[in-house]
Design an enzyme around this catalytic site. Structure first.
Site, short mmCIF file in Angstrom:
data_model
loop_
_atom_site.label_atom_id
_atom_site.label_comp_id
_atom_site.label_asym_id
_atom_site.label_seq_id
_atom_site.Cartn_x
_atom_site.Cartn_y
_atom_site.Cartn_z
N ASP A 20 0.82 -1.21 0.00
CA ASP A 20 0.00 0.00 0.00
C ASP A 20 0.85 1.27 0.00
OD1 ASP A 20 -2.36 -1.51 0.09
OD2 ASP A 20 -2.33 -1.60 2.26
N ARG A 100 -1.40 0.82 16.50
CA ARG A 100 -1.77 1.94 15.65
C ARG A 100 -1.76 3.30 16.36
NH1 ARG A 100 0.00 -1.09 12.38
NH2 ARG A 100 -1.19 -2.10 10.75
N ASP A 129 -8.14 -0.16 10.84
CA ASP A 129 -6.98 0.69 11.10
C ASP A 129 -7.20 2.14 10.70
OD1 ASP A 129 -5.50 -1.25 12.29
OD2 ASP A 129 -4.33 -1.77 10.52
N SER A 181 -2.11 -10.54 3.38
CA SER A 181 -1.99 -9.25 4.06
C SER A 181 -1.50 -9.53 5.47
CB SER A 181 -3.36 -8.55 4.10
OG SER A 181 -3.28 -7.35 4.83
#
Length: 410
Positions: A20, A100, A129, A181
């Site tokens: 990404d 995060r 996220d 992922s």
């Protein structure tokens, strides 16, 4: 804060070097007037995943790369509070959830320092996220614009991302065939996508290269491993008599736990955004610590505190999972938890064997377990005849209802 594209000249990007964020740098420059892109990687224990990031970031168009060493902060300010609260979300030990806000805090600090106009992240519009990053940024940099390419660009899948990367000569560490992922940090490793999107399919635990932090229970040794973990006020400080800082302790338990097949979790969880998602998690050290901490609390917390804390643990897990770390309620729950942890000091011995954690003894200077009182034999603290009156009072509502029910209309 909403800004037009013309107002955005400098962007701080949450950069991992994965699929990404690798394509986001050129995409930002193409779609935001060739803006300056400053890449920021938060090191929360990804290990070799950070190798070569600076060269890659610069080659793909970033002006610079910050690599923030957040491991100590991550453990002490995010992992330990969740451990002390026994917070888990549907058995998931929050490995991505509490990483995060830690990373986003670092992003906010760099963006403010650099005078950036916006912060960009690579989270998809389907995942949790995006919420965790953005709620943290709202709390710590409320005037900063946020760019989320997955909510803007025409790319619809990871295959299309790979197409974009190949068209822009961006090197990738994955292929279309191994395109799981993954999210890796000091605490855990998650796997999603490909065959795992089918809950009917068993994870390929024994396939070479699938597991990274350990082995399957079948491949674990035939002899058990014993560990004794020492806690001080709910925080683990030593293993087998050797004192360790938090980062080293988790790394050590990951190694030992992984080798014994500990900490594999295959669940279909309820995402914050409303859908169900199947994931496989490796959390060897965390699984050991959560289990040991709970065992120690069984002898150091009284009944009402122990039971009420389980309710609070669920609320804490929901808050962390939902990205609400920087909220008054989370702070208040942690203050409550810290108060109860004052006596959660002692040693827990565990036997690790082929994916199993077996209790092998627990001691504490603050134990509430009294062998004499708990014994089936006679003692000076407990008169067994007292229980008759207690049962009569405790059972009074049941007995009264049964008697009166005989007179009710049929």
């Amino acid at each position: 804060m909403k800004k037009s594209k013309d107002q955005i000249k400098k962007v701080v990007l949450a950069y991992s070097g994965g699929l990404d964020t690798s394509i986001i740098i050129p995409w930002l420059k193409e779609n935001y007037n060739n803006c300056e892109v400053i890449a920021v990687s938060g090191d929360v224990g990804q290990g070799t995943e950070l190798d070569g990031l600076e060269e890659k970031a610069i080659k793909t168009g970033a002006s610079k790369l910050y690599v923030l060493d957040l491991k100590k902060e991550y453990v002490e300010d995010f992992i330990w509070p969740c451990l002390k609260a026994d917070a888990k979300y549907e058995d998931y030990l929050l490995g991505t959830s509490h990483a995060r806000p830690c990373i986003a805090k670092g992003l906010a600090e760099i963006a403010i320092k650099e005078g950036a106009d916006a912060i960009c992240h690579g989270c998809t519009g389907k995942g949790n996220d995006q919420v965790r990053f953005e709620l943290t940024l709202k709390a710590l940099a409320p005037d900063m614009a946020i760019i989320a390419p997955w909510r803007e660009w025409s790319i619809k899948s990871r295959d299309e991302e790979i197409d974009y990367a190949e068209a822009h000569n961006i090197p990738l560490r994955i292929s279309r065939e191994t395109n799981y992922s993954k999210d890796k940090n000091l605490w855990h490793l998650s796997h999603e996508g490909l065959d795992l999107e089918l809950p009917s399919q068993e994870p390929q635990y024994n396939k070479e290269g699938f597991l990274e932090l350990g082995v399957s229970p079948e491949q674990a040794p035939d002899t058990p491993t014993y560990l004794t973990i020492h806690f001080e006020k709910g925080i683990p400080t030593a293993v087998n008599g050797e004192e360790m800082d938090g980062v080293s302790l988790i790394e050590y338990l990951n190694k030992v736990g992984g080798a014994n097949g500990i900490g594999l979790l295959d669940i279909v969880e309820n995402r914050l955004v409303g859908m169900k998602s199947r994931g496989v998690y490796e959390t060897p050290g965390g699984t050991i610590l959560y289990h040991a901490h709970k065992v120690l609390e069984t002898i150091t917390l009284d009944k009402e505190a122990f039971h009420f804390k389980e309710i609070v643990a669920q609320k804490m897990a929901d808050i962390v999972y939902n990205g609400q770390w920087y909220t008054p309620l989370r702070e208040a729950i942690c203050a409550f938890t810290d108060s109860l942890q004052a006596t959660v000091t002692g040693d827990v011995k565990l036997k690790l064997y082929k994916g199993n954690l077996i209790n092998a003894g627990v001691t504490s200077p603050y134990t509430l377990y009294d062998e004499q009182t708990a014994s089936f034999g006679e003692d000076n603290d407990y008169d067994q005849s007292d229980s008759a009156g207690f049962i009569n009072l405790f059972g009074l509502p049941i007995a009264e209802r049964a008697k009166l029910a005989k007179k009710w209309p049929k």
